[in-house]
Structure formats: C-alpha cells, structure tokens
Design an enzyme around this catalytic site. Structure first.
Site, PDB file in Angstrom:
ATOM      1  N   ARG A 148       0.819  -1.218   0.000  1.00 16.35           N
ATOM      2  CA  ARG A 148       0.000   0.000   0.000  1.00 16.35           C
ATOM      3  C   ARG A 148       0.852   1.267   0.000  1.00 16.35           C
ATOM      4  O   ARG A 148       0.465   2.277  -0.585  1.00 16.35           O
ATOM      5  CB  ARG A 148      -0.937   0.004   1.201  1.00 16.35           C
ATOM      6  N   LYS A 187     -16.405 -16.581   4.040  1.00 14.51           N
ATOM      7  CA  LYS A 187     -17.856 -16.607   4.274  1.00 14.51           C
ATOM      8  C   LYS A 187     -18.693 -16.114   3.110  1.00 14.51           C
ATOM      9  O   LYS A 187     -18.362 -15.103   2.492  1.00 14.51           O
ATOM     10  CB  LYS A 187     -18.187 -15.717   5.473  1.00 14.51           C
ATOM     11  N   GLY A 232     -12.446  -4.142   1.219  1.00 11.64           N
ATOM     12  CA  GLY A 232     -13.852  -3.763   1.321  1.00 11.64           C
ATOM     13  C   GLY A 232     -14.265  -2.774   0.240  1.00 11.64           C
ATOM     14  O   GLY A 232     -15.352  -2.894  -0.342  1.00 11.64           O
TER      15      GLY A 232
HETATM   16  P1  ADP Z   1     -10.084 -11.581   1.155  1.00 13.77           P
HETATM   17  O1  ADP Z   1      -9.374 -10.891   2.295  1.00 13.77           O
HETATM   18  O2  ADP Z   1      -9.174 -11.845   0.009  1.00 13.77           O
HETATM   19  O3  ADP Z   1     -11.348 -10.870   0.766  1.00 13.77           O
HETATM   20  P2  ADP Z   1     -11.449 -13.368   2.970  1.00 13.77           P
HETATM   21  O4  ADP Z   1     -11.062 -12.500   4.111  1.00 13.77           O
HETATM   22  O5  ADP Z   1     -12.865 -13.413   2.570  1.00 13.77           O
HETATM   23  O6  ADP Z   1     -10.531 -13.022   1.692  1.00 13.77           O
HETATM   24  O7  ADP Z   1     -11.067 -14.874   3.286  1.00 13.77           O
HETATM   25  C1  ADP Z   1      -9.781 -15.261   3.585  1.00 13.77           C
HETATM   26  C2  ADP Z   1      -9.762 -16.289   4.684  1.00 13.77           C
HETATM   27  O8  ADP Z   1     -10.577 -17.394   4.364  1.00 13.77           O
HETATM   28  C3  ADP Z   1      -8.375 -16.815   4.901  1.00 13.77           C
HETATM   29  O9  ADP Z   1      -7.991 -16.574   6.236  1.00 13.77           O
HETATM   30  C4  ADP Z   1      -8.505 -18.304   4.627  1.00 13.77           C
HETATM   31  O10 ADP Z   1      -7.726 -19.093   5.475  1.00 13.77           O
HETATM   32  C5  ADP Z   1      -9.966 -18.549   4.868  1.00 13.77           C
HETATM   33  N1  ADP Z   1     -10.417 -19.775   4.188  1.00 13.77           N
HETATM   34  C6  ADP Z   1     -10.485 -19.979   2.865  1.00 13.77           C
HETATM   35  N2  ADP Z   1     -10.915 -21.225   2.598  1.00 13.77           N
HETATM   36  C7  ADP Z   1     -11.114 -21.837   3.786  1.00 13.77           C
HETATM   37  C8  ADP Z   1     -11.575 -23.145   4.166  1.00 13.77           C
HETATM   38  N3  ADP Z   1     -11.881 -24.058   3.258  1.00 13.77           N
HETATM   39  N4  ADP Z   1     -11.677 -23.397   5.487  1.00 13.77           N
HETATM   40  C9  ADP Z   1     -11.367 -22.461   6.401  1.00 13.77           C
HETATM   41  N5  ADP Z   1     -10.932 -21.220   6.102  1.00 13.77           N
HETATM   42  C10 ADP Z   1     -10.807 -20.897   4.812  1.00 13.77           C
END
Ligand code: ADP
Ligand code: MG
Length: 395
Positions: free
Chosen positions: A39, A202, A377
């Site tokens: 960043r 999620k 976000g």
């Molecule tokens: P981003 O920051 O790129 O938007 P998120 O914050 O939505 O992504 O999600 C990232 C998190 O999701 C990571 O910490 C990753 O470990 C977790 N994650 C992804 N797949 C799984 C899974 N199958 N089981 C548990 N955690 C998961």
C-alpha cells in the site's frame, strides 16, 4: 459542500502550497515491523509527483482500529521511516498528533518539496465519527486536498468525507484513478466472457458482491470455505468443514438465480481435506467423499484444471477470496495455482481483497495481473455498484 474547481490533479497549482494527501498506509505490522508495504508503494506515484512539482506535502492515514485514542502499537512512525527509505531523498517529518499545535508547527515549517506524515488519524474519535470540527482542524493544515486512499474510500470518515467537502480544490490521486478505472471497466463494460472467481471465508461477507456478479458474469467459480456452504446447500456431506448453516437458503437462491440467467456457477469437484486447520498434510478426496471427521480446507487439483479452462477463455477475470486455508502450507496449493492461472491468462485480470492480494504477493505474481486492488472492502463495494463516500466527496 464547497463547490469544487473542476480540474484534474495534473492541472492543479501545487508549487509552494500545502497539499493534504490522504493515503492508505494501513499496512500489516508485526512487532513494529511492516510485513507488507504494497500500500505504501502504491501511493508513491502521487507522492513523488507532488514533491517533484514543489508541493509541501502533508500525508495522512489511519492504521488499525485504535478506538479514538492514542495507542503506541498503532503509531505510524515506522511507516514514516519506511517511506523515507522508499523516497530515497531527505526525511519524512512526523507529527505526534494529526491535529493541534504540534502538527501545525511541523507542517508550517515544511519547504517546497518536503513531506510530513501525520500521526494515525484514528487516534481521534472524530475521524470515524466523520466529525465536522475534527475535519476543520485538519483543514487548517493545508490549502489543497488530494485523496489517494482507495482502501478507505468506502468509509464515511472525516478525512475522506467531511474534510474534502471543506476544500474548494480537491482532487483524486493517481492510485485512486487507476483503481476506479480498472474496477469500472469490470463493473460497466466487461469484455466477454467475464469470469469471476470468488472464495474466502464466508458467503455472508460477500453476499452483495455475489449477487452483483451473478447478474453480470458468464461464469462464477467458487472456492474456499464459501464453497462449503454452496456444497452443503446442494446436499453434499461436508464433515467437519466450516459451513454457514444459516446461509444455506441464500446459497440455494444464488444457485437458482445463476441457473435462470444461464451463468455457469461452478463448485469444487474435489477437495483437499484435513483433520483440523493445523493439519500438517492434506488428503485429496472427491467432493462426495469428505470423511465425517475431516474438514475441506482447499480445492483439489481436478477443480483447478476445470476452473483453469474457463480462466483461460476469459476476456475479463475478477478474483476475490482465497481458494483455501492458504496460511497453512498444506492447503495453499489451490490458491497458489489459481493465482498462477489467472496471472498467465490473457484476459483483463483484477484481484481484490486483503488475503487474496497477500497470496498474490506470496506467489510473486503482483506484476502479472492487469490490476491488483489495494482496497479490500472498497473494491467489493465498488463491484456491488455502491457509491463510495470517499469518491463522492471529491465531486
Ligand atoms: P479476502 O481478504 O481476500 O477478501 P477473505 O477474508 O474473505 O478473503 O477470506 C480469507 C480467509 O478465508 C483466509 O484466512 C482463509 O484461510 C480462509 N479460508 C479460505 N478457505 C477456507 C476453508 N476451506 N476453510 C477455512 N478457512 C478458509
Ligand atoms: Mg480478508
């Protein structure tokens, strides 16, 4: 709102004037060390150009969530030191507080082409409260306002909302321009086929963007824990996997909507599973064979190949959310492979999301994407079609 002069930053008179530049220096830190300076680097084009043009630059950012009071662990001082190294010229002056006499003193002592960084904006509760009085105190520090903090554009906070409205001269920085251009292209005029890859923890975090994407894309490739919820919603036994049981209906609705619109919504056909999140190794199983005492923690190799066929054919590709629990090396492969496939694809490729971008950096593929968004976000809200307060306030 003060009426803005309608001009681009390129045409602004900045020489010898104090320019307030809101940046997003909200970088990950461990024990006072910056662990990823993406960043900070991303803001350099605007910082360097303004300094070259003789501005007296006042940089401001937030860091973490200090809840309106000073917290030494969330000081921006290490960022000032790091920025000085990156700029390779002179020093970066630092203020103990972002407002008040100390800040005024430092800022008024700046000469043309010199730069100061203000202490964490969120050490004052006026920042997140979008407080007008706090904004007026910040306004005293400069003559011109520039916002280059795309990562903070989705929050109506004082430094990105109330403050710019007080300036007649307010501009968008280069990074903000680049972000808006790349994301607008996907949002408003994506070349087809348009492929979106969505993963992460999620469904509930990303419902808005999933709904927006289903209306626009040709295919939607789902991975990560998010895929577990979709699989469970389609009747697949997911063992101990992370599943949002209160979102099964939501997932089913999305599946139906995709079908109605002729969108190919693909779910994993194989998975890497483990007994727990710290499992030292993974076992690949067919999606219908998740053992009851195991959790799905990554997509499997056949899924990667299936997704890759669509990624290769994509003219536009948007990726948000890791394909698995990539923090554990045993379950990083799906995410790393998808990163490599998107990087190798010929289509216009954009990746957003804090964890996804961290994965891209870890794979050393930052420069292989058409655009890597610095906003987590903010990029999602933009893709949902929402108006971002930080952009609106510049109009
Ligand atoms: P981003 O920051 O790129 O938007 P998120 O914050 O939505 O992504 O999600 C990232 C998190 O999701 C990571 O910490 C990753 O470990 C977790 N994650 C992804 N797949 C799984 C899974 N199958 N089981 C548990 N955690 C998961
Ligand atoms: Mg995240």
């Amino acid at each position: 709102m003060t009426e803005a002069v309608n001009a681009a930053l390129e045409d602004a008179e900045v020489s010898g004037r104090r320019v307030f530049l809101r940046v997003d220096f909200n970088v990950p830190m461990r024990d006072g060390d910056i662990t990823d300076d993406t960043r900070i680097r991303a803001a350099l084009p605007t910082v360097q150009e303004l300094l070259r043009r003789g501005a007296r630059l006042v940089l401001a950012s937030h860091l973490g969530r200090p809840k309106g009071e000073a917290d030494p662990a969330l000081s921006l001082e290490p960022v000032a030191a790091h920025l000085a190294k990156l700029l390779e010229r002179g020093e970066v002056h630092f203020t103990d507080s972002c407002v008040g006499d100390g800040a005024k003193h430092v800022v008024h002592a700046l000469r043309d082409g010199q730069v100061a960084l203000l202490e964490n904006l969120r050490f004052h509760e006026g920042e997140t409260a979008n407080d007008e009085r706090f904004a007026k105190e910040l306004q005293l520090l400069a003559d011109v306002y520039v916002n280059d903090a795309f990562g903070a554009a989705h929050r109506a906070h004082a430094s990105v909302d109330a403050l710019p409205r007080l300036f007649r001269e307010r501009y968008m920085g280069h990074l903000m321009h680049k972000e808006v251009a790349a994301l607008s292209q996907l949002r408003h005029r994506p070349d087809k086929p348009y492929v979106a890859i969505v993963g992460g923890a999620k469904v509930s975090d990303k419902l808005g963007v999933l709904e927006a994407l289903v209306d626009r894309v040709d295919s939607l490739l789902v991975g990560g824990a998010m895929a577990n919820t979709f699989l469970a919603a389609s009747g697949t036994e997911m063992g101990k996997s992370l599943v949002e049981s209160d979102r099964l209906a939501t997932a089913r609705n999305l599946l139906t909507r995709a079908k109605e619109r002729g969108v190919r919504l693909l779910l994993p056909v194989d998975l890497r599973v483990g007994g727990h999140t710290e499992a030292p190794s993974a076992k690949v199983v067919d999606v219908n064979d998740v053992p009851p005492d195991h959790m799905a923690l990554d997509i499997g190799p056949r899924t990667v190949e299936t997704y890759d066929e669509l990624i290769r054919a994509g003219a536009s590709i948007f990726w948000n959310g890791p394909m698995g629990l990539f923090e554990n090396e045993a379950f990083a492969q799906g995410t790393m492979e998808v990163a490599r496939r998107v990087a190798a694809a010929r289509g216009f490729s954009v990746v957003g999301g804090g964890d996804s971008v961290a994965a891209v950096n870890r794979a050393g593929l930052f420069d292989s994407f058409s655009h890597v968004s610095t906003g987590g976000g903010a990029s999602l809200e933009f893709m949902e079609g929402r108006t971002l307060p930080g952009i609106e306030a510049l109009a």
